[in-house]
Design a protein around this motif. Sequence first.
Motif, mmCIF file in Angstrom:
data_model
loop_
_atom_site.group_PDB
_atom_site.id
_atom_site.type_symbol
_atom_site.label_atom_id
_atom_site.label_comp_id
_atom_site.label_asym_id
_atom_site.label_seq_id
_atom_site.Cartn_x
_atom_site.Cartn_y
_atom_site.Cartn_z
ATOM 1 N N ASP A 70 2.178 -4.341 -30.343
ATOM 2 C CA ASP A 70 2.115 -3.255 -29.363
ATOM 3 C C ASP A 70 0.687 -2.728 -29.251
ATOM 4 O O ASP A 70 0.176 -2.527 -28.141
ATOM 5 N N ARG A 71 0.037 -2.516 -30.405
ATOM 6 C CA ARG A 71 -1.347 -2.019 -30.376
ATOM 7 C C ARG A 71 -2.269 -3.032 -29.717
ATOM 8 O O ARG A 71 -3.155 -2.662 -28.926
ATOM 9 N N ALA A 72 -2.083 -4.307 -30.033
ATOM 10 C CA ALA A 72 -2.939 -5.346 -29.451
ATOM 11 C C ALA A 72 -2.802 -5.390 -27.935
ATOM 12 O O ALA A 72 -3.801 -5.463 -27.204
ATOM 13 N N MET A 73 -1.573 -5.311 -27.455
ATOM 14 C CA MET A 73 -1.361 -5.396 -26.015
ATOM 15 C C MET A 73 -1.802 -4.123 -25.304
ATOM 16 O O MET A 73 -2.333 -4.178 -24.193
ATOM 17 N N HIS A 74 -1.624 -2.977 -25.950
ATOM 18 C CA HIS A 74 -2.141 -1.734 -25.366
ATOM 19 C C HIS A 74 -3.672 -1.753 -25.311
ATOM 20 O O HIS A 74 -4.279 -1.098 -24.452
ATOM 21 N N ALA A 75 -4.289 -2.522 -26.213
ATOM 22 C CA ALA A 75 -5.749 -2.636 -26.235
ATOM 23 C C ALA A 75 -6.272 -3.607 -25.182
ATOM 24 O O ALA A 75 -7.488 -3.756 -25.032
ATOM 25 N N GLY A 76 -5.368 -4.280 -24.473
ATOM 26 C CA GLY A 76 -5.795 -5.174 -23.407
ATOM 27 C C GLY A 76 -5.670 -6.653 -23.707
ATOM 28 O O GLY A 76 -6.008 -7.494 -22.873
ATOM 29 N N ILE A 77 -5.205 -7.012 -24.904
ATOM 30 C CA ILE A 77 -4.986 -8.425 -25.216
ATOM 31 C C ILE A 77 -3.692 -8.853 -24.524
ATOM 32 O O ILE A 77 -2.606 -8.402 -24.885
ATOM 33 N N ASP A 78 -3.811 -9.714 -23.534
ATOM 34 C CA ASP A 78 -2.658 -10.092 -22.719
ATOM 35 C C ASP A 78 -1.687 -11.004 -23.445
ATOM 36 O O ASP A 78 -0.477 -10.929 -23.228
ATOM 37 N N ASP A 79 -2.225 -11.913 -24.256
ATOM 38 C CA ASP A 79 -1.403 -12.944 -24.877
ATOM 39 C C ASP A 79 -1.339 -12.739 -26.382
ATOM 40 O O ASP A 79 -2.379 -12.700 -27.059
ATOM 41 N N VAL A 80 -0.121 -12.624 -26.898
ATOM 42 C CA VAL A 80 0.082 -12.500 -28.340
ATOM 43 C C VAL A 80 1.051 -13.575 -28.797
ATOM 44 O O VAL A 80 1.909 -14.036 -28.033
ATOM 45 N N GLY A 81 0.910 -13.960 -30.063
ATOM 46 C CA GLY A 81 1.757 -15.001 -30.631
ATOM 47 C C GLY A 81 2.519 -14.497 -31.837
ATOM 48 O O GLY A 81 1.915 -14.031 -32.808
ATOM 49 N N MET A 134 -12.125 -4.745 -29.560
ATOM 50 C CA MET A 134 -13.313 -5.528 -29.903
ATOM 51 C C MET A 134 -13.021 -7.024 -29.814
ATOM 52 O O MET A 134 -13.846 -7.813 -29.319
ATOM 53 N N LEU A 135 -11.846 -7.426 -30.269
ATOM 54 C CA LEU A 135 -11.466 -8.838 -30.158
ATOM 55 C C LEU A 135 -11.315 -9.245 -28.692
ATOM 56 O O LEU A 135 -11.735 -10.339 -28.295
ATOM 57 N N LYS A 136 -10.727 -8.370 -27.904
ATOM 58 C CA LYS A 136 -10.585 -8.638 -26.472
ATOM 59 C C LYS A 136 -11.955 -8.826 -25.822
ATOM 60 O O LYS A 136 -12.176 -9.777 -25.063
ATOM 61 N N ASP A 137 -12.886 -7.931 -26.139
ATOM 62 C CA ASP A 137 -14.233 -8.008 -25.563
ATOM 63 C C ASP A 137 -14.974 -9.257 -26.019
ATOM 64 O O ASP A 137 -15.875 -9.740 -25.315
ATOM 65 N N ALA A 138 -14.606 -9.791 -27.189
ATOM 66 C CA ALA A 138 -15.247 -11.007 -27.696
ATOM 67 C C ALA A 138 -14.726 -12.257 -26.999
ATOM 68 O O ALA A 138 -15.255 -13.352 -27.208
ATOM 69 N N GLY A 139 -13.676 -12.113 -26.180
ATOM 70 C CA GLY A 139 -13.188 -13.238 -25.392
ATOM 71 C C GLY A 139 -12.172 -14.115 -26.095
ATOM 72 O O GLY A 139 -12.097 -15.319 -25.822
ATOM 73 N N ILE A 140 -11.356 -13.509 -26.982
ATOM 74 C CA ILE A 140 -10.354 -14.344 -27.643
ATOM 75 C C ILE A 140 -9.287 -14.769 -26.654
ATOM 76 O O ILE A 140 -9.115 -14.166 -25.586
ATOM 77 N N GLY A 141 -8.554 -15.810 -27.030
ATOM 78 C CA GLY A 141 -7.426 -16.241 -26.227
ATOM 79 C C GLY A 141 -6.184 -15.475 -26.627
ATOM 80 O O GLY A 141 -5.907 -14.385 -26.136
ATOM 81 N N THR A 142 -5.425 -16.010 -27.573
ATOM 82 C CA THR A 142 -4.199 -15.378 -28.049
ATOM 83 C C THR A 142 -4.435 -14.726 -29.405
ATOM 84 O O THR A 142 -5.092 -15.309 -30.271
ATOM 85 N N TYR A 143 -3.901 -13.523 -29.591
ATOM 86 C CA TYR A 143 -3.897 -12.910 -30.917
ATOM 87 C C TYR A 143 -2.572 -13.269 -31.586
ATOM 88 O O TYR A 143 -1.494 -13.008 -31.044
ATOM 89 N N ILE A 144 -2.663 -13.876 -32.753
ATOM 90 C CA ILE A 144 -1.495 -14.391 -33.459
ATOM 91 C C ILE A 144 -1.312 -13.608 -34.751
ATOM 92 O O ILE A 144 -2.272 -13.364 -35.487
ATOM 93 N N LEU A 145 -0.081 -13.216 -35.022
ATOM 94 C CA LEU A 145 0.225 -12.550 -36.289
ATOM 95 C C LEU A 145 1.652 -12.900 -36.687
ATOM 96 O O LEU A 145 2.592 -12.625 -35.939
#
Length: 472
Positions: free
Chosen positions: A228-239, A187-198
């Motif tokens: 791992d879950r974020a990137m498997h969901a299609g979020i390319d960039d994580v922080g 859902m975050l990916k579809d919303a057009g986020i840039g980097t997911y940071i955790l």
Amino acid sequence: MYDVRSPRAEDFINDARIQEVLAYAEANKSNAPLIEEILDKASLMKGITHQEALVLLDCDIPELNERIYDLARRIKNEFYGNRIVMFAPLYLSNYCINGCEYCPYHAKNKNIRRVKLTQEQIREEVIALQDMGHKRLALEAGEHPTMNPIEYIIESINTIYGIHHKNGDIRRVNVNIAATTEEEYKMLKDAGIGTYILFQETYNKTSYERLHPTGPKSDYAYHTEAMDRAMHAGIDDVGLGVLFGLNNYRYDFCGIIMHAEHLEASIGVGPHTISVPRVRPADDIDPETFKNGLSDDIFAKIVACIRIAVPYTGMIVSTRESISSRKRVLELGISQISGGSRTSVGGYAEEEAEEDNSAQFDVIDNRTLDEVVRWLMELGYVPSFCTACYRAGRTGDRFMELLKSKQIVNCCHPNALMTLQEYLIDYATPETRRIGEQLITKELDTITNLRVRESCEGFLSRIAEGERDFRF
């Protein structure tokens, strides 16, 4: 057993392996031939292992420490040049059900004022940020299933992207919210986020569980496996990030490099950014929590050694750090900084009264964005408000391929100059604009590709005439 490709947190961040590496580095901190061998390998600028990085961090030979700092500077310049990306945090809500012992948002804190921004308040905050000149935000929110559900975060992202005020636009929203499910990451990916940071806070499982006694965040494995879950969901960039000082810094330094290695080995691309916050005093937090606080010298060496270990990863430092500390680490590896930040919920549109404190931590660098921009330029840096790679689809492995080939200079540098030109015309004070115009003229000569330079000069002229948002 340590397994860099395993999906299990306790395999890829393996305590026994870290303890082994800690002992190895301690035993070799004065081993000049070994340290020189590691530095020779690192000088190829392709990265080094977590064990090699910890040996450099522990090195106690003054002349070799100077080589470490010199190499960090060269790597920073080789891949990121003198560009510094600007951003600001936007806190949406401090409602939280976790019991984190270092964070004033913890559920038992009755002193802090609980606030959740409405969509209209978000609009007011974003307009204030646009009027400062910001183009990139990092959304922050406490973890609360009813006050801050994923639907609220998505609605807030849509609100932000929909606000166009004068020449202002937030062109990229990065998101720093609690670990969640693969479905919600989609859902975050579809919303057009840039980097997911955790932020991991600490990689030591025993310390982690002590510091997170209650709430969903207490689940070490679920939190550590979130990327791992974020990137498997299609979020390319994580922080990634750890809160240095919560636990033994050597352990967490080793852990964050191991986490980067895991993502590279198992997903195929490492973290887009690594943040290096240090613990700071905050409301209703036991001072004993900060007993592992580290010195400016150790902090600077951590930055240098991370830069050497993961040369392709962006590095972020926030307004938690003093002006002098930020200046020192900029040359050693930092590529992104915040400016004009507020860590309260709200506070950009209207400054929060002291008695209504809703801040997560105290800001040490209190300068305005304009003051930070001018300071950077006076130091020889190019403040960049660029978001081109995100919007052109150059994310994840595509961004890394461009970076590793060293062709990014033909994208990032001209984009930085054009977004700086926009800032100077639309938002800068006269003195900042004067310094910036001189810097742009000088920096144009550093673009080696003649076609790119000529195109950039043409775009700069059109920006001066009132057009906006050009990018390579």
